[in-house]
Design an enzyme around this catalytic site. Structure first.
Site, PDB file in Angstrom:
ATOM      1  CB  SER A 158      21.906 -15.523  23.647  1.00 21.80           C
ATOM      2  OG  SER A 158      22.419 -14.010  23.828  1.00 21.80           O
ATOM      3  CE1 TYR A 163      26.179 -17.144  26.137  1.00 19.00           C
ATOM      4  CE2 TYR A 163      25.467 -15.034  25.419  1.00 19.00           C
ATOM      5  CZ  TYR A 163      25.207 -16.398  26.228  1.00 19.00           C
ATOM      6  OH  TYR A 163      23.737 -16.510  26.617  1.00 19.00           O
ATOM      7  CE  LYS A 171      23.901 -19.987  24.988  1.00 19.99           C
ATOM      8  NZ  LYS A 171      23.274 -20.916  26.008  1.00 19.99           N
TER       9      LYS A 171
END
Ligand code: UDP
Length: 325
Positions: free
Chosen positions: A116, A140, A144
């Protein structure tokens, strides 16, 4: 090829699985359906309804001679990750550790990873290139980035080949597959629900950012174009490529631009109110996807904002309740 798609019941994973089936590949979907939908798993896939932390399920998936994994299974809502960081680390990082351990055990040495733009955090300059500094603004994005480090370390330790695709903001639908999250937190489906009359209004999270109209700037990419890039990434590994690639449209739009585009495409008025900033939101993200174009030969064909919105709206009108549960 024989492929395993983790998270193949989710929005992007199911659309990639569909494209792989259409390309003649043999696909096993591994998904615990915690956020995805069994009905989204494309016809023709073998479906193992299990968690990626379940060693027996991984053995079942890999025992059939899988050659590569496409790894989508993860939690992916920025604001949720700010509130529940450990849940995100457990699923996204912990889950991937289990996945990679099984891949090593079964000699599966190729992976395409769903990464991402959130790995970059608040970039110092736009557009963002892959060599820019990564300093995620939320758990988040951090999860990643940690997985990308695990992929590099696994490459050095046991010869894993990987392509990590850093998506910008995915949107749009293809044929029978579209976006359906419970609860929905993403901008385009929410604005479309207002246009369709399924919601009365929505809240813009902040209008005091340093952007042309004060609302956040994002780069929206059609999910079909993302799917094409995954198939090209599998071929790139045949030619010896391992590394990270940005996938965006290379054009940025503010939240208000999206509202205006939805009004243009649907012919409906969208009611909104201005609210507080959402924790974890970077002000502006804009990709340079030149490296993906060069390495993969990737060409975007559907990623105008209008086409993303048009296709998403069509799917939403045909599936007002999303996928059946
Ligand atoms: N956004 C908003 N209202 C909403 C949902 C999203 O203003 O109800 C904004 C959000 O703050 C961000 C942009 O829309 O600037 C895109 O958010 P989304 O959740 O779709 O994707 P993200 O960029 O978080 O991955």
């Amino acid at each position: 090829m024989k492929l395993c798609v983790t998270g193949g019941a989710g929005y992007i994973g199911s659309i990639v699985a569909q494209a792989l089936i259409e390309g003649g590949h043999e696909v096993t979907v591994l998904d615990n359906v915690s956020t995805g939908h069994a009905a989204a798993v494309p016809d023709g896939c073998r479906f193992i309804r299990s968690d990626i932390r379940d060693a027996d399920a991984l053995a079942k998936a890999f025992g059939a001679g899988v050659e590569a994994v496409l790894h989508f299974a993860a939690f992916s809502v920025v604001s949720d990750s700010v509130n529940r960081p450990l849940v995100y680390f457990d699923n996204n990082i912990g889950g991937t550790i289990h996945l990679l351990e099984s891949m090593e055990r079964f000699g599966v040495k190729r992976i395409v990873f769903s990464s991402s733009a959130a790995v970059y955090g608040e970039p110092e300059k736009l557009p963002i290139v892959e060599t820019d500094f990564c300093k995620p603004s939320n758990p988040y994005g951090f999860s990643k980035l940690v997985v990308e480090q695990m992929l590099r370390a696994s490459r050095d330790a046991w010869g894993l080949e990987f392509v990590s695709l850093r998506y910008f903001n995915a949107g749009g639908s293809v044929a029978d597959h579209g976006e359906h999250h419970e609860p929905e937190t993403h901008l385009i489906p929410i604005v479309l629900d207002v246009a369709a009359g399924y919601r009365e209004k929505f809240t813009i999270f902040g209008d005091d950012y340093d952007t042309p109209d004060g609302t956040c700037l994002r780069d929206y990419i059609h999910v079909y174009d993302l799917a094409v890039a995954h198939i090209l990434a599998l071929s790139a590994m045949d030619h010896g490529f391992s590394g990270v690639l940005n996938l965006g449209s290379d054009r940025a739009f503010t939240v208000l631009d999206v509202v205006k585009a939805v009004e243009r495409v649907t012919g409906k008025k969208v009611r909104y109110e201005i609210g507080a900033r959402r924790p974890g939101d970077p002000p502006a993200l804009l990709a340079s996807s030149k490296e993906a174009e060069r390495v993969l030969g990737w060409k975007k064909t559907r990623s105008s904002l209008e086409e993303i919105i048009r296709s998403a709206y069509e799917w939403r009108l045909r599936h007002p309740k999303g996928y059946p549960s």
